[in-house]
Design a protein around this motif. Structure first.
Motif, short mmCIF file in Angstrom:
data_model
loop_
_atom_site.label_atom_id
_atom_site.label_comp_id
_atom_site.label_asym_id
_atom_site.label_seq_id
_atom_site.Cartn_x
_atom_site.Cartn_y
_atom_site.Cartn_z
N TYR A 133 -5.11 8.08 1.27
CA TYR A 133 -5.42 6.74 0.78
C TYR A 133 -6.36 6.86 -0.41
N ASP A 134 -6.20 5.98 -1.39
CA ASP A 134 -7.01 6.07 -2.60
C ASP A 134 -8.37 5.41 -2.45
N ARG A 135 -8.58 4.67 -1.36
CA ARG A 135 -9.88 4.04 -1.13
C ARG A 135 -10.00 3.72 0.36
N PRO A 136 -11.22 3.48 0.84
CA PRO A 136 -11.41 3.20 2.27
C PRO A 136 -10.68 1.93 2.69
N HIS B 2 -5.12 -3.98 -1.67
CA HIS B 2 -6.46 -3.50 -1.34
C HIS B 2 -6.56 -1.98 -1.25
N ARG B 3 -5.45 -1.33 -1.00
CA ARG B 3 -5.48 0.10 -0.72
C ARG B 3 -4.11 0.69 -0.97
N ARG B 4 -4.06 1.95 -1.44
CA ARG B 4 -2.77 2.58 -1.66
C ARG B 4 -2.69 3.92 -0.95
N SER C 296 0.83 -1.21 0.00
CA SER C 296 0.00 0.00 0.00
C SER C 296 0.86 1.26 0.00
#
Length: 282
Positions: free
Chosen positions: A206-209, A189-191, A151
């Motif tokens: 973060y690019d997503r929750p 899952h997330r970055r 991530s």
């Protein structure tokens, strides 16, 4: 070594006992403890906390990629930067270029042991991208939330390996790693990336929750000092806070493949102009 390769592919992590000798552990511990005797001035003291993500707003954190920078526990500092605790137990970690700028950490990061593991993992042009000395001090050692290393250090394809070396016994009581076996097979899952909005207060986002992980998926990896845990870049792991009376020092670094692999320009940590130092040529 074939078992190591297979286990990393199957489980996402490998426990290598007796990776370091007692005298090697002592040398790394001594180097880590030296940092606590020469702390930065009060006005320059920064907190690191994965729960509140205060470093997301902090230029000091972004600029630490190719330096040796100090990060304190949130419970160690007053608002004005003065210490609430003894200097020896005030630091959360020191990073992120110990592997290149400090002779002791450089020696062990570029050791023949490490090179042999990278070779057996069939890494062609591995480079060391970051390193940290982690203190996990008694009573105030903060938790590290559930995450994947990829991530933060994303490559395409993902070719990232963490070396997590226990310099003290790591137990449930003092904050050992908890790992979800085989979780590396589910992708990234997330970055955690640099904010493209120049007007935003947050420098990193973060690019997503956050993904939800059931605690029952994890198991504690209790190890003796001198043990190295290899971590696949996508394996999900965390460590709880340390409320015990014993510290849990560790040295950790990450290597990335650079042969036909793209290191993301959006990662918070960016290489120096000359690139990350290659493992096999140092």
């Amino acid at each position: 070594m074939k078992d190591v390769v297979n286990q990393l592919e199957n489980d996402g992590f490998v426990v290598l006992e007796d990776f370091l000798k007692p005298e090697e552990i002592d040398e790394l511990r001594g180097a880590g403890e030296e940092f606590t005797t020469n702390l930065p001035p009060e006005k320059d003291r920064k907190i690191f906390n994965t729960v509140d993500q205060q470093q997301s707003k902090d230029r000091y954190f972004i600029d630490s990629a190719n330096k040796i920078c100090y990060f304190f526990e949130s419970e160690a500092l007053e608002d004005n930067g003065s210490l609430k605790v003894h200097p020896r137990v005030s630091l959360n970690k020191v990073g992120h270029a110990l592997h290149w700028l400090h002779p002791v950490f450089k020696k062990y990061t570029f050791s023949e042991k490490v090179k042999e593991i990278a070779f057996q993992l069939e890494l062609i042009e591995p480079a060391v991208c970051q390193s940290m000395y982690i203190y996990k001090n008694p009573g105030i050692g903060s938790e590290v939330v559930t995450h994947q290393d990829a991530s933060y250090l994303y490559t395409d394809p993902v070719k990232l390996i963490g070396f997590w070396i226990a310099l003290e016994d790591a137990t449930r009581d003092n904050g050992c790693l908890w790992i979800a076996s085989s979780s590396h097979k589910s992708g990234v899952h997330r970055r955690y990336v640099r904010n493209r909005d120049p007007l935003a207060e947050e420098l990193l986002v973060y690019d997503r929750p956050a993904a939800y992980y059931q605690e029952s998926s994890f198991r504690p990896i209790e190890v003796r000092k001198g043990t190295c845990i290899l971590l696949h870049g996508q394996v999900v792991h965390f460590s709880k806070d340390n409320k015990s009376d014993r510290s849990r020092h560790a040295y950790t670094f990450h290597i990335v493949e650079t042969h036909h692999v793209n290191y993301s320009r959006n990662n918070w940590l960016q290489p120096p102009k000359e690139g990350f130092p290659l493992l096999y040529t140092n």
